[in-house]
Design an enzyme around this catalytic site. Structure first.
Site, PDB file in Angstrom:
ATOM      1  N   GLU A 213       1.098  16.789  -7.342  1.00  0.00           N
ATOM      2  CA  GLU A 213       0.735  15.119  -6.754  1.00  0.00           C
ATOM      3  C   GLU A 213       0.974  14.535  -7.917  1.00  0.00           C
ATOM      4  OE1 GLU A 213       1.080  11.679  -5.207  1.00  0.00           O
ATOM      5  OE2 GLU A 213       0.860  14.048  -3.876  1.00  0.00           O
TER       6      GLU A 213
ATOM      7  N   ASP B 118       4.923  14.741 -12.505  1.00  0.00           N
ATOM      8  CA  ASP B 118       5.935  14.764 -11.138  1.00  0.00           C
ATOM      9  C   ASP B 118       6.848  15.929 -11.352  1.00  0.00           C
ATOM     10  OD1 ASP B 118       8.732  13.937 -10.552  1.00  0.00           O
ATOM     11  OD2 ASP B 118       9.638  12.482 -11.892  1.00  0.00           O
TER      12      ASP B 118
ATOM     13  N   ASP C 145       7.215   9.597  -0.117  1.00  0.00           N
ATOM     14  CA  ASP C 145       7.489   8.655  -0.015  1.00  0.00           C
ATOM     15  C   ASP C 145       8.839   8.238   0.013  1.00  0.00           C
ATOM     16  OD1 ASP C 145       4.506   8.572  -1.582  1.00  0.00           O
ATOM     17  OD2 ASP C 145       5.468   7.598  -3.683  1.00  0.00           O
TER      18      ASP C 145
ATOM     19  N   LYS D 157      13.423   0.250   1.922  1.00  0.00           N
ATOM     20  CA  LYS D 157      14.418  -0.347   1.989  1.00  0.00           C
ATOM     21  C   LYS D 157      16.152  -0.187   1.383  1.00  0.00           C
ATOM     22  CE  LYS D 157      11.093  -4.491   1.584  1.00  0.00           C
ATOM     23  NZ  LYS D 157      10.024  -5.416   0.340  1.00  0.00           N
TER      24      LYS D 157
ATOM     25  N   ASP E 227       8.889  10.691   8.824  1.00  0.00           N
ATOM     26  CA  ASP E 227       8.611  10.172  10.029  1.00  0.00           C
ATOM     27  C   ASP E 227       9.373   8.462  10.110  1.00  0.00           C
ATOM     28  OD1 ASP E 227       6.579   8.443   8.071  1.00  0.00           O
ATOM     29  OD2 ASP E 227       4.626   8.266   9.837  1.00  0.00           O
TER      30      ASP E 227
ATOM     31  N   THR F 106      -2.457  16.105   9.395  1.00  0.00           N
ATOM     32  CA  THR F 106      -3.341  15.478   8.723  1.00  0.00           C
ATOM     33  C   THR F 106      -3.372  14.370   9.010  1.00  0.00           C
ATOM     34  OG1 THR F 106      -1.224  14.632   7.039  1.00  0.00           O
ATOM     35  CG2 THR F 106      -1.853  16.706   6.377  1.00  0.00           C
ATOM     36  N   ARG F 107      -4.764  13.295   8.345  1.00  0.00           N
ATOM     37  CA  ARG F 107      -4.973  12.141   9.113  1.00  0.00           C
ATOM     38  C   ARG F 107      -3.425  11.078   7.819  1.00  0.00           C
ATOM     39  NH1 ARG F 107     -10.361  11.800   5.518  1.00  0.00           N
ATOM     40  NH2 ARG F 107      -9.368  13.029   3.614  1.00  0.00           N
ATOM     41  N   TYR F 108      -3.018  11.295   7.435  1.00  0.00           N
ATOM     42  CA  TYR F 108      -2.003  10.717   7.069  1.00  0.00           C
ATOM     43  C   TYR F 108      -0.510  10.396   7.783  1.00  0.00           C
ATOM     44  CZ  TYR F 108       2.096   8.261   4.266  1.00  0.00           C
ATOM     45  OH  TYR F 108       2.995   7.512   3.982  1.00  0.00           O
ATOM     46  N   GLU F 109      -0.412  11.650   8.362  1.00  0.00           N
ATOM     47  CA  GLU F 109       0.409  11.537   9.691  1.00  0.00           C
ATOM     48  C   GLU F 109       0.032  11.013  11.010  1.00  0.00           C
ATOM     49  OE1 GLU F 109       2.658  15.604  11.891  1.00  0.00           O
ATOM     50  OE2 GLU F 109       1.465  16.002  10.367  1.00  0.00           O
TER      51      GLU F 109
END
Length: 225
Positions: free
Chosen positions: A82, A109, A131, A135, A167, A205-208
């Protein structure tokens, strides 16, 4: 993987957002050096002697999923990559609070890390909600590109498993296309629920839960032939 004249485009956004909390900053100073994957060729057996197998989580975010998987499988070495410093700080906190001894971190990376891994050294790979670069003009920055797919085929052992989740509908379609285009990967889905329903071993997770994308989460599981 890296061309000296044309390095790969950065597949991630900001390296840091809000200030890191004092306790997490202290853990970054005291714990992170001992958790880091050392430079040079990576020897999983040296990182955790006696580990049953080695897993890689690419873009572990705040480290919730990685830490939970590590707690469930203490005999497995889990390497997390990460570049986002706030996420690394959060992961170090999870590791410290849960007393996890089977996690190692690469705060950079992941492509640089994968290039240092031996052939057929991984049993599982997770790429969860990377990420999205939604666009059209940004999509060349998405992590899942043919070059990465080829490198993942190299480092996954036969019978190894890879999970991609997103998603963002266009990323799901693109990732599926790229993985099944490579002869080393077989998509394991047999019915719609196999990609619509979270797998039994998935940790939400909370992000999901924020549902920031444009579709319900999709889970693509692949087998290394």
């Amino acid at each position: 993987m890296t061309d000296n004249h044309h390095p790969p485009l950065r597949s991630f956004g900001r390296l840091k957002s809000r200030p890191i909390k004092p306790r997490q900053a202290a853990l970054m100073e005291t714990r992170l050096p001992g958790l880091r994957v050392p430079p040079g060729p990576v020897d999983p057996a040296a990182l955790m002697p006696g580990a049953r197998e080695t897993w890689l989580e690419i873009g572990f975010g705040g480290g919730e999923h990685m830490a939970a998987q590590a707690a469930r499988a203490p005999d497995v070495l889990i390497i997390g990559a990460e570049p986002f410093l706030n996420g690394v700080a959060s992961a170090v906190r999870h590791i410290d609070e849960q007393g996890l001894e089977n996690v190692r971190l690469h705060d950079g990376d992941v492509r640089e890390l994968i290039a240092r891994l031996p052939d057929a050294s991984l049993a599982r790979v997770f790429i969860l909600f990377p990420d999205p670069w939604p666009k059209t003009r940004q999509q060349k920055r998405r992590l899942v590109q043919p070059e990465l797919v080829a490198e993942l085929a190299r480092v996954l052992k036969p019978g190894g498993r890879l999970r991609f989740a997103s998603d963002v509908a266009s990323y799901v379609d693109q990732a599926l296309e790229r993985f099944i285009a490579h002869p080393a990967f077989a998509w394991t889905a047999g019915r719609a629920d196999d990609w619509r329903v979270p797998p039994a071993d998935h940790i939400t997770t909370r992000y999901e839960e924020k549902r920031l994308g444009d579709c319900a989460p999709v889970f693509l599981d692949f087998l290394r032939r």
